[in-house]
Design a protein around this motif. Sequence first.
Motif, short mmCIF file in Angstrom:
data_model
loop_
_atom_site.label_atom_id
_atom_site.label_comp_id
_atom_site.label_asym_id
_atom_site.label_seq_id
_atom_site.Cartn_x
_atom_site.Cartn_y
_atom_site.Cartn_z
N THR A 96 28.43 -29.75 -5.71
CA THR A 96 27.76 -28.57 -5.19
C THR A 96 28.30 -27.35 -5.92
O THR A 96 29.50 -27.20 -6.08
N GLN A 97 27.39 -26.49 -6.35
CA GLN A 97 27.83 -25.25 -6.99
C GLN A 97 28.08 -24.22 -5.90
O GLN A 97 27.20 -23.89 -5.11
N ILE A 98 29.32 -23.73 -5.84
CA ILE A 98 29.65 -22.64 -4.92
C ILE A 98 30.02 -21.42 -5.75
O ILE A 98 30.83 -21.50 -6.67
N THR A 99 29.37 -20.32 -5.43
CA THR A 99 29.66 -19.05 -6.09
C THR A 99 30.55 -18.24 -5.16
O THR A 99 30.22 -18.03 -3.99
N LEU A 100 31.68 -17.81 -5.69
CA LEU A 100 32.62 -16.97 -4.95
C LEU A 100 32.40 -15.53 -5.40
O LEU A 100 32.54 -15.23 -6.58
N LYS A 101 32.03 -14.66 -4.46
CA LYS A 101 31.77 -13.25 -4.77
C LYS A 101 32.82 -12.39 -4.09
O LYS A 101 33.12 -12.57 -2.92
N ASP A 102 33.36 -11.45 -4.85
CA ASP A 102 34.41 -10.57 -4.36
C ASP A 102 33.87 -9.69 -3.23
O ASP A 102 32.90 -8.94 -3.42
N ASN A 103 34.47 -9.80 -2.05
CA ASN A 103 34.10 -8.98 -0.90
C ASN A 103 35.34 -8.84 -0.02
O ASN A 103 35.49 -9.55 0.97
N PRO A 104 36.26 -7.91 -0.38
CA PRO A 104 37.52 -7.78 0.34
C PRO A 104 37.35 -7.50 1.84
O PRO A 104 38.26 -7.76 2.62
N GLU A 105 36.18 -6.99 2.25
CA GLU A 105 35.97 -6.65 3.66
C GLU A 105 35.33 -7.79 4.45
O GLU A 105 35.03 -7.62 5.64
N ILE A 106 35.13 -8.97 3.83
CA ILE A 106 34.46 -10.08 4.51
C ILE A 106 35.21 -10.43 5.79
O ILE A 106 36.43 -10.43 5.82
N ASN A 107 34.47 -10.69 6.85
CA ASN A 107 35.06 -11.11 8.12
C ASN A 107 34.38 -12.40 8.54
O ASN A 107 33.25 -12.39 8.99
N VAL A 108 35.07 -13.50 8.34
CA VAL A 108 34.53 -14.81 8.66
C VAL A 108 34.99 -15.17 10.07
O VAL A 108 36.11 -15.60 10.26
N ASP A 109 34.10 -14.97 11.03
CA ASP A 109 34.44 -15.27 12.42
C ASP A 109 33.29 -16.03 13.07
O ASP A 109 32.70 -15.59 14.04
N LEU A 110 32.93 -17.15 12.47
CA LEU A 110 31.85 -17.99 12.97
C LEU A 110 32.43 -19.39 13.19
O LEU A 110 32.47 -20.20 12.27
N PRO A 111 32.89 -19.69 14.40
CA PRO A 111 33.65 -20.93 14.63
C PRO A 111 32.90 -22.22 14.29
O PRO A 111 33.52 -23.21 13.96
N ASP A 112 31.58 -22.23 14.37
CA ASP A 112 30.84 -23.46 14.08
C ASP A 112 30.45 -23.58 12.61
O ASP A 112 30.00 -24.65 12.18
N LEU A 113 30.60 -22.52 11.83
CA LEU A 113 30.24 -22.56 10.42
C LEU A 113 31.35 -23.25 9.63
O LEU A 113 32.51 -22.86 9.70
N HIS A 114 30.96 -24.28 8.91
CA HIS A 114 31.90 -24.93 8.00
C HIS A 114 31.10 -25.66 6.93
O HIS A 114 29.91 -25.87 7.07
N PHE A 115 31.77 -26.00 5.86
CA PHE A 115 31.20 -26.85 4.83
C PHE A 115 32.29 -27.81 4.41
O PHE A 115 33.45 -27.63 4.75
N GLY A 116 31.91 -28.87 3.69
CA GLY A 116 32.92 -29.83 3.32
C GLY A 116 32.39 -30.90 2.39
O GLY A 116 31.36 -30.72 1.75
N VAL A 117 33.11 -32.00 2.36
CA VAL A 117 32.78 -33.08 1.44
C VAL A 117 33.06 -34.42 2.10
O VAL A 117 34.01 -34.55 2.87
N ASN A 118 32.19 -35.40 1.81
CA ASN A 118 32.38 -36.79 2.23
C ASN A 118 32.92 -37.55 1.03
O ASN A 118 32.31 -37.55 -0.03
N LEU A 119 34.06 -38.21 1.21
CA LEU A 119 34.70 -38.95 0.12
C LEU A 119 34.95 -40.40 0.54
O LEU A 119 35.10 -40.69 1.72
N PRO A 120 35.04 -41.30 -0.45
CA PRO A 120 35.55 -42.64 -0.14
C PRO A 120 36.99 -42.49 0.36
O PRO A 120 37.70 -41.55 -0.04
N LEU A 121 37.42 -43.39 1.20
CA LEU A 121 38.73 -43.26 1.85
C LEU A 121 39.88 -43.16 0.85
O LEU A 121 40.81 -42.37 1.06
#
Length: 142
Positions: A62-87
Amino acid sequence: GWFMTSLANRQQLLSGSKKLTEKFHLSIGVKSLKESKEFYRDVIGADITYEGDYINIDFYGTQITLKDNPEINVDLPDLHFGVNLPLDKFKKLENNISMNHSKWIHTPIHIVDKGTEMERQKMYLNCPSGYLIEIKGYKKLS
């Protein structure tokens, strides 16, 4: 000719890669590009595919773009992303994180749906900007 070369150059700028592929894209604001780059590269094992005013990473396809935003406030408890891997891959990554980057662990490793086809081990990390990242290792990943 010129058009195809221009298109190829534009695609390289967009993807950060010379190989043009279809993939899911996610763009997120981060408090610090430098700290985020180090986290995604050194802790999670993502490849940096472009670095400039923003950073593109390859997060397990997955391509994720990281954009500079020093004032970002991440306060969304159900928001997440991740990855499924073989064990086996999960265990290698989890070992590296536990041994070298434990300060990022939000929820330690635990087993879910034990004894079923969906049995998996998982853990949650907090990135430097506060996003919740779930990493799962499946016994039977197809």
